[in-house]
Design a protein around this motif. Structure first.
Motif, short mmCIF file in Angstrom:
data_model
loop_
_atom_site.label_atom_id
_atom_site.label_comp_id
_atom_site.label_asym_id
_atom_site.label_seq_id
_atom_site.Cartn_x
_atom_site.Cartn_y
_atom_site.Cartn_z
N GLY A 59 0.84 -1.20 0.00
CA GLY A 59 0.00 0.00 0.00
C GLY A 59 0.87 1.24 0.00
O GLY A 59 2.07 1.19 -0.27
N GLU A 60 0.22 2.33 0.35
CA GLU A 60 0.87 3.64 0.25
C GLU A 60 1.68 3.99 1.51
O GLU A 60 2.90 4.11 1.47
CB GLU A 60 -0.25 4.66 -0.01
N ALA A 61 0.98 4.15 2.60
CA ALA A 61 1.62 4.58 3.85
C ALA A 61 0.63 4.34 4.98
O ALA A 61 -0.57 4.26 4.75
CB ALA A 61 1.95 6.07 3.77
N PRO A 62 1.14 4.25 6.20
CA PRO A 62 0.21 4.06 7.33
C PRO A 62 -0.72 5.25 7.48
O PRO A 62 -0.32 6.39 7.23
CB PRO A 62 1.14 3.96 8.55
N GLY A 63 -1.96 4.98 7.88
CA GLY A 63 -2.89 6.04 8.27
C GLY A 63 -2.87 6.17 9.78
O GLY A 63 -1.99 5.60 10.46
N GLU A 87 -3.11 2.79 11.71
CA GLU A 87 -1.90 1.99 11.52
C GLU A 87 -0.74 2.57 12.33
O GLU A 87 0.04 1.85 12.95
CB GLU A 87 -1.54 1.93 10.03
N PRO A 144 0.04 -2.52 9.31
CA PRO A 144 -0.59 -1.95 8.12
C PRO A 144 -2.02 -2.43 7.92
O PRO A 144 -2.38 -3.53 8.34
CB PRO A 144 0.30 -2.45 6.96
N PHE A 145 -2.80 -1.58 7.30
CA PHE A 145 -4.17 -1.93 6.88
C PHE A 145 -4.99 -2.55 8.01
O PHE A 145 -5.43 -3.69 7.92
CB PHE A 145 -4.13 -2.86 5.66
N ASN A 172 3.92 -1.29 3.17
CA ASN A 172 3.62 -0.03 2.48
C ASN A 172 4.88 0.54 1.85
O ASN A 172 5.99 0.18 2.24
CB ASN A 172 3.09 1.00 3.49
N HIS A 180 -6.89 1.00 -4.62
CA HIS A 180 -6.71 1.01 -3.16
C HIS A 180 -8.06 0.73 -2.50
O HIS A 180 -9.08 1.26 -2.94
CB HIS A 180 -6.19 2.38 -2.73
#
Ligand code: URA
Length: 229
Positions: free
Chosen positions: A85-89, A92, A98-99, A125, A201
Motif C-alpha cells: 500500500g501507500e503509507a500508514p494512516g 496503523e 498496516p491496513f 507499504n 486502493h
C-alpha cells in the motif's frame, strides 16, 4: 445485469458481504520448497531482526519526528503474495500494523475472495511512517524508505506483488502513468523481477464501490499470474 450463481458468489465474496470461502482444491499453486535458510533469512548481510531494528530506529526522513511508531509490515515471511500500500494512516500509526482500519477490512475480504488469508500473505507499504494528515508521500520520503521495502522483498522472495492504489503503483514502478493504464499488465519489480500487478486502493473502493468489480478482475488476474510463476 444477468449473473450466474458462481459469478455472483465470487462477486459477493470480493466485495466482502459474504464470508463463504471455497473449499476443496486450493487456488494457490503448491508452495515451492524454501530456499536454504542462509539464503532466505539474510539479504546482503541483513536478516529480519536487523532490518526490523533499523526501521524501528530510522530517522532518514522528517516523518520520524511525527510518527507514533513505524509500521514495518505484517504477515507470513514465507508468503507468496506481497501486498504493498501507500503509507500508514492514523490507525496503523497507532497500532504499528498496516491496513488495520476500514480499508484493511476490505483488503482482507478481497484477499479472501482469491482464497488467501491475511496471515498467509505479507502486507507492507511504500512508506513505513505516517505522513501527517495522510498527505501523499513526498519524493524524498519514498526514496529514503523504499530500500527497506526492497530488503523485505529480497528476504521474502514473493511470487507476486500486488500494488494497491495509484501512489503505491507509481512509486514502485517509478512512473507517473495513471492507475488505469497500469492495471491489467504484468510489470516486473526490482532485481528479482517479481511480477507486479496494480489495482485499486481499498480506501478508494470504499468511496467508489462501482469499481470493486474491476478490482476483482485484477485479483483474479494476479492469481493467474501467480499460478504461472
Ligand atoms: N492505507 C495504506 O495504503 N496503507 C495502510 O497501511 C493503511 C491504509
Amino acid at each position: 445485469m444477468y449473473m450466474n450463481r458462481a459469478l455472483r458468489k465470487e462477486y459477493l465474496q470480493a466485495i466482502g458481504i459474504e464470508s463463504w470461502v471455497r473449499r476443496g482444491a486450493p487456488v494457490m499453486a503448491a508452495i515451492p520448497p524454501s530456499p536454504a535458510p542462509a539464503e532466505s533469512q539474510r539479504e546482503g548481510g541483513i536478516d529480519w531482526p536487523e532490518l526490523e531494528s533499523r526501521v524501528a530506529h530510522c530517522e532518514r526522513c522528517p516523518l520520524h519526528a511525527t510518527r507514533t511508531r513505524p509500521v514495518f509490515g505484517v504477515g507470513s515471511r514465507q508468503a507468496q503474495w506481497l501486498i504493498v500500500g501507500e503509507a500508514p494512516g492514523a490507525e496503523e500509526d497507532a497500532r504499528g500494523e498496516p491496513f488495520v482500519g476500514r480499508a484493511g477490512q476490505l483488503l482482507n475480504s478481497m484477499l479472501r475472495a482469491v482464497g488467501l488469508k491475511r496471515e498467509e500473505v505479507y502486507i507492507a507499504n511504500v512508506l513505513k511512517c505516517r505522513p501527517p494528515g495522510n498527505r501523499d508521500p513526498a519524493p524524498l520520503e519514498a526514496a529514503e524508505c523504499l530500500p527497506y521495502l526492497e530488503q523485505q522483498i529480497a528476504l521474502l522472495n514473493p511470487k507476486i506483488m500486488l500494488a494497491v492504489g495509484r501512489i503505491a503503483a507509481q512509486n514502485l514502478l517509478r512512473t507517473e502513468s495513471p492507475l488505469g493504464r497500469l492495471r491489467k499488465q504484468v510489470h516486473r519489480f526490482g532485481r528479482s523481477q517479481v511480477p507486479l500487478i496494480a489495482t485499486y486502493h481499498p480506501a478508494y473502493l470504499l468511496r467508489t464501490p462501482a469499481d470493486k468489480r474491476k478490482a476483482w478482475e485484477d485479483l483474479k488476474f494476479a492469481r493467474e499470474v501467480c499460478a504461472r510463476v
